[in-house]
Design a protein around this motif. Structure first.
Motif, PDB file in Angstrom:
ATOM      1  N   ALA A 139      -6.128  15.614  -4.964  1.00 38.02           N
ATOM      2  CA  ALA A 139      -6.497  17.035  -4.944  1.00 38.02           C
ATOM      3  C   ALA A 139      -7.448  17.377  -3.801  1.00 38.02           C
ATOM      4  CB  ALA A 139      -7.136  17.419  -6.278  1.00 38.02           C
ATOM      5  N   THR A 140      -8.234  16.426  -3.333  1.00 43.18           N
ATOM      6  CA  THR A 140      -9.169  16.736  -2.250  1.00 43.18           C
ATOM      7  C   THR A 140      -8.695  16.210  -0.906  1.00 43.18           C
ATOM      8  OG1 THR A 140     -10.960  16.623  -3.841  1.00 43.18           O
ATOM      9  CG2 THR A 140     -11.584  16.593  -1.520  1.00 43.18           C
ATOM     10  N   THR A 141      -8.308  14.935  -0.876  1.00 37.84           N
ATOM     11  CA  THR A 141      -8.001  14.310   0.416  1.00 37.84           C
ATOM     12  C   THR A 141      -6.532  14.446   0.817  1.00 37.84           C
ATOM     13  OG1 THR A 141      -7.681  12.169  -0.668  1.00 37.84           O
ATOM     14  CG2 THR A 141      -9.883  12.635   0.201  1.00 37.84           C
ATOM     15  N   GLY A 142      -5.734  15.158   0.047  1.00 41.41           N
ATOM     16  CA  GLY A 142      -4.315  15.301   0.358  1.00 41.41           C
ATOM     17  C   GLY A 142      -3.530  14.107  -0.148  1.00 41.41           C
ATOM     18  N   GLU A 143      -3.803  12.943   0.460  1.00 40.87           N
ATOM     19  CA  GLU A 143      -3.247  11.697  -0.063  1.00 40.87           C
ATOM     20  C   GLU A 143      -4.384  10.710  -0.221  1.00 40.87           C
ATOM     21  OE1 GLU A 143       1.104  10.281   0.954  1.00 40.87           O
ATOM     22  OE2 GLU A 143       0.150  11.003   2.778  1.00 40.87           O
ATOM     23  N   ALA A 144      -4.211   9.773  -1.163  1.00 40.26           N
ATOM     24  CA  ALA A 144      -5.198   8.708  -1.328  1.00 40.26           C
ATOM     25  C   ALA A 144      -4.467   7.373  -1.224  1.00 40.26           C
ATOM     26  CB  ALA A 144      -5.888   8.834  -2.681  1.00 40.26           C
ATOM     27  N   VAL A 145      -5.191   6.365  -0.739  1.00 35.07           N
ATOM     28  CA  VAL A 145      -4.607   5.036  -0.568  1.00 35.07           C
ATOM     29  C   VAL A 145      -4.665   4.269  -1.892  1.00 35.07           C
ATOM     30  CG1 VAL A 145      -4.849   2.824   0.644  1.00 35.07           C
ATOM     31  CG2 VAL A 145      -5.392   4.975   1.828  1.00 35.07           C
ATOM     32  N   VAL A 146      -3.522   3.774  -2.355  1.00 35.30           N
ATOM     33  CA  VAL A 146      -3.495   2.904  -3.527  1.00 35.30           C
ATOM     34  C   VAL A 146      -2.903   1.567  -3.090  1.00 35.30           C
ATOM     35  CG1 VAL A 146      -2.626   2.580  -5.879  1.00 35.30           C
ATOM     36  CG2 VAL A 146      -3.206   4.878  -5.067  1.00 35.30           C
ATOM     37  N   ALA A 147      -3.611   0.484  -3.402  1.00 35.43           N
ATOM     38  CA  ALA A 147      -3.147  -0.842  -2.988  1.00 35.43           C
ATOM     39  C   ALA A 147      -2.777  -1.672  -4.205  1.00 35.43           C
ATOM     40  CB  ALA A 147      -4.238  -1.540  -2.193  1.00 35.43           C
ATOM     41  N   PHE A 148      -1.626  -2.303  -4.138  1.00 38.50           N
ATOM     42  CA  PHE A 148      -1.203  -3.259  -5.166  1.00 38.50           C
ATOM     43  C   PHE A 148      -1.373  -4.647  -4.570  1.00 38.50           C
ATOM     44  CE2 PHE A 148       0.864   0.721  -6.059  1.00 38.50           C
ATOM     45  CZ  PHE A 148       0.730   0.840  -7.440  1.00 38.50           C
ATOM     46  N   LYS A 202      -8.481   3.922  -2.432  1.00 39.85           N
ATOM     47  CA  LYS A 202      -9.158   4.622  -3.514  1.00 39.85           C
ATOM     48  C   LYS A 202      -9.042   3.780  -4.784  1.00 39.85           C
ATOM     49  CE  LYS A 202     -10.033   8.965  -5.531  1.00 39.85           C
ATOM     50  NZ  LYS A 202      -9.997  10.397  -5.349  1.00 39.85           N
ATOM     51  N   GLU A 203      -7.909   3.122  -4.899  1.00 40.14           N
ATOM     52  CA  GLU A 203      -7.702   2.296  -6.085  1.00 40.14           C
ATOM     53  C   GLU A 203      -6.975   1.011  -5.709  1.00 40.14           C
ATOM     54  OE1 GLU A 203      -5.421   2.356 -10.336  1.00 40.14           O
ATOM     55  OE2 GLU A 203      -5.714   4.280  -9.350  1.00 40.14           O
ATOM     56  N   VAL A 260       0.846  -1.190   0.000  1.00 34.40           N
ATOM     57  CA  VAL A 260       0.000   0.000   0.000  1.00 34.40           C
ATOM     58  C   VAL A 260       0.884   1.243   0.000  1.00 34.40           C
ATOM     59  CG1 VAL A 260      -1.571   1.336   1.469  1.00 34.40           C
ATOM     60  CG2 VAL A 260      -1.991  -1.097   1.073  1.00 34.40           C
ATOM     61  N   VAL A 261       0.545   2.185  -0.860  1.00 32.18           N
ATOM     62  CA  VAL A 261       1.290   3.451  -0.909  1.00 32.18           C
ATOM     63  C   VAL A 261       0.295   4.605  -0.983  1.00 32.18           C
ATOM     64  CG1 VAL A 261       3.291   2.424  -2.091  1.00 32.18           C
ATOM     65  CG2 VAL A 261       1.477   3.517  -3.441  1.00 32.18           C
ATOM     66  N   GLY A 262       0.812   5.813  -0.809  1.00 27.67           N
ATOM     67  CA  GLY A 262      -0.020   6.997  -0.926  1.00 27.67           C
ATOM     68  C   GLY A 262       0.200   7.665  -2.270  1.00 27.67           C
TER      69      GLY A 262
END
Ligand code: WT7
Length: 659
Positions: free
Chosen positions: A565-574, A609-610, A559-561
């Motif tokens: 644009a809205t939440t500052g950072e979003a969670v992306v999981a591989f 988020k993705e 998992v990385v950030g």
């Protein structure tokens, strides 16, 4: 440390404090600020001792200010005794504030309830008496899982009145997260509600408590006290469950405050770290309250005529220091809000500022950014459609505020007349650390500006050596301060390792990368560890990874950030599944399943988020996942770094394609 720290700063706008503000400010002008800085630097113990004597009422005066003999386990005012609730409530009854409104509560649906200091005192005393009658006493731990309400403030204050240590769990956390906190803290009491109202919908709370208590390891919990918020049906365990209104009904409206040692833990609040389970950050009674009160007066320029509104939830430290404790200790009238900024529409915040004549408004950049979007979409949601002339001061907290959002806030909400205090601090620091003083500091959009008096913030390198202005480094606090974290509950080693790594000469390591400019202004560049900041909430990437791999389909996850644009950072999981890599509709369906799973394991705020599926993850030959490369891929950029150490470079292409 991330490369962004080396980036140059382009922001050059400076906004001096308006003269009319300076003229009336509690700390007025540069000389007054400098005098406090000098006093603190010359004689820190004299400085803190003076402030603690002047600002708090002690049932037993302290003789020693700071004890460093067991550093980094510091104690402050260690032989003094006081009661936090008496310093928030009883003092106001004798100071002529008995009939002053303490809380203006606005419910999700718009209903308004007000309580005076006298009424709040009585409600706190009744609830404290009820707890006492049930056998709860100083040192016991209570989990509080409540919606934003007067009852939440009452529950926290009642605990403080008895010396019961509270640990508030944000209502958005799952039963699993709740269970983890109940067991880690060794709670004997849970205080909850039937449900909470958010955006017009009732969201049940008690079932999560019932589930958590059923998971095992919670045998110490004797009661679950339930605040009836919606009146809907709830499952009931007659041996354990009690209605709040029933147990308080016949109690006396006076409850003598229990004096506790200044170091007695006031609360434990869980927050994410870079590894392992969330850390129980333990705060003191005396030092913590001193700073919550003083920062109200310094940063927020608290005045008796203020209507203060902090939009945070009491589930976070901001809601502890700047709802439950600071504003009451400062004797202010404050707004407490149950709902969300977009219900019934995105004009809600502006309407509430107008209706309640709010003077001081404190919110998070993520809220500002989402409201910018909404107000651009519809004129009636724009702050300009409301009368915001009561405002005199604005605040920001939780993450760096981008200069565009700062300017919008300044112009459209503050009418170009209100200073903005961009407050840098953390769960661990108890209160503001680096922030403008509104009657002193020239503001720079995007910078939290300068350190508060007594706070020895600095930028250092890996060995603790000072870093020159304009260069990136680790943000540290060189000397202890009264409201600092005292321990990680039950894990003293982790406290030392996380915050006082031996290379750093005993400095407190904040975990943020930052730089300081030649005016002494700090610019926060982001975390130096695997902690993300999503909508101003801290989230450990490892926590999300552990949740994902606990799912039966998942073999591996990273998992990385990604900047959002809205939440500052979003969670992306591989994610690598135990079966073959899904594609098309199947990938979408499994992705949804996994996102819901994470919401159930941790809470909706942790939902990726993705999610991208791969046959494998990019690893070095020794098997280490290269998160650095995944961060590039998550942003949709092409990897230009050297990938020769990768075992399987081709995997990057596969992971670069979103489903
Ligand atoms: C982390 C602490 C402070 C209470 C709410 C969050 C980031 C916080 C700012 C700010 C830039 C900020 C830091 C910090 N942060 N305020 N004004 N400018 N970054 O408390 O959950 O303990 O998170 O939030 O990265 O380390 P928290």
């Amino acid at each position: 440390m991330s490369n962004s720290i080396e980036s140059t700063l382009h922001e050059t706008r400076v906004f001096p404090p308006p003269e009319s503000f300076v003229a009336q400010a509690n700390v007025s002008g540069k000389a007054a600020y400098q005098a406090l800085l000098d006093e603190a630097d010359r004689d820190p113990n004299g400085f803190w001792g003076r402030l603690a004597r002047e600002n708090l009422q002690w049932s037993k005066p302290f003789t020693q200010v700071l004890d460093e003999s067991k550093a980094p386990f510091y104690t402050w005012f260690g032989d003094g005794e006081l009661n936090v609730s008496a310093n928030c409530l009883d003092v106001n009854l004798v100071n002529g504030n008995a009939d002053k409104i303490a809380i203006i509560f606005e419910a999700d649906g718009g209903e308004v309830t007000q309580v005076t200091y006298q009424q709040l005192y009585e409600r706190v005393c009744k609830f404290a008496n009820a707890l006492k009658a049930l056998g709860y006493k100083a040192g016991d731990r209570a989990i509080i899982y409540l919606p934003m309400s007067i009852e939440a403030v009452v529950a926290m204050q009642a605990c403080a009145r008895l010396g019961v240590i509270h640990s508030v769990v944000f209502g958005g956390f799952s039963s699993k997260s709740l269970h983890e906190r109940i067991t880690d803290v060794g709670a004997s009491l849970v205080i909850t509600a039937d449900a909470q109202m958010r955006g017009g919908k009732a969201i049940a709370l008690k079932p999560a408590v019932d589930e958590a208590l059923g998971m095992g390891g919670c045998e110490a919990v004797r009661h679950s006290i339930v605040y009836r918020r919606t009146g809907g049906d709830v499952a009931w365990d007659a041996k354990r469950d009690l209605w709040m209104h029933e147990i308080t009904a016949k109690q006396s409206a006076d409850c003598p405050p229990v004096p506790v040692n200044a170091e007695h833990p006031l609360f434990i609040l869980y927050t994410s770290g870079s590894t392992g389970k969330p850390k129980g950050v333990q705060h003191s009674s005396g030092g913590y309250l001193l700073w919550a009160k003083l920062t109200m007066e310094w940063t927020f320029d608290a005045k008796p005529s203020d209507i203060f509104w902090c939009t945070a939830d009491v589930g976070w430290v901001t809601g502890h220091s700047y709802i439950t404790y600071g504003p009451l200790a400062a004797g202010l009238t404050q707004v407490v809000f149950e709902g969300v900024p977009t219900y019934p529409d995105a004009g809600r915040f502006w309407k509430m500022i107008q209706d309640h004549k709010v003077t001081t408004f404190y919110t998070a950049p993520t809220a500002i950014r989402s409201l910018i979007k909404a107000s651009e979409a519809k004129a009636s949601h724009h702050p300009k459609s409301y009368d915001l002339s009561s405002l005199r001061l604005l605040g920001s907290v939780g993450e760096p505020i981008n200069p565009e959002a700062w300017m919008w806030y300044h112009i459209n909400v503050g009418g170009e007349r209100c200073p903005i205090v961009d407050t840098w601090w953390q769960t661990e620091t108890g209160g503001h650390m680096i922030t403008p003083l509104p009657g002193v500091t020239p503001l720079k959009p995007g910078s939290c500006t300068t350190r508060l008096p007594g706070i020895t913030a600095a930028i250092v390198d890996e060995t603790g050596g000072d870093v020159e202005a304009g260069h990136g480094g680790f943000l540290v606090i060189k000397r202890p301060w009264p409201s600092m974290i005292r321990a990680i509950w039950g894990d003293p080693d982790r406290y030392v390792k996380s915050y006082f790594p031996s290379e750093l000469r005993g400095y407190y390591l904040a975990g943020d990368g930052a730089q300081c400019d030649t005016d002494g202004c700090f610019w926060i560049m982001g975390r130096i560890d695997d902690v993300l900041n999503v909508s101003g909430h801290r989230l450990g990437t490892m926590e999300v990874e552990s949740a994902l791999v606990a799912h039966e389909l998942v073999a591996e996850a990273a998992v990385v950030g990604r900047p959002d644009a809205t939440t500052g950072e979003a969670v992306v999981a591989f994610v690598v599944l135990k079966r073959s890599r899904p594609e098309g509709d199947e990938a979408i369906a499994i992705g949804k399943q996994l996102r819901d799973w994470v919401a159930k394991e941790i809470g909706p705020i942790a939902k990726p988020k993705e999610i991208r599926f791969g046959d494998n993850l990019p690893k070095t030959r020794s098997g280490k996942i290269m998160r650095r490369l995944l961060r590039v891929v998550a942003k949709g950029e092409t990897v230009t770094q050297d990938v020769s150490t990768l075992e399987n470079p081709a995997i990057l292409d596969q992971l670069s394609t979103p489903v």
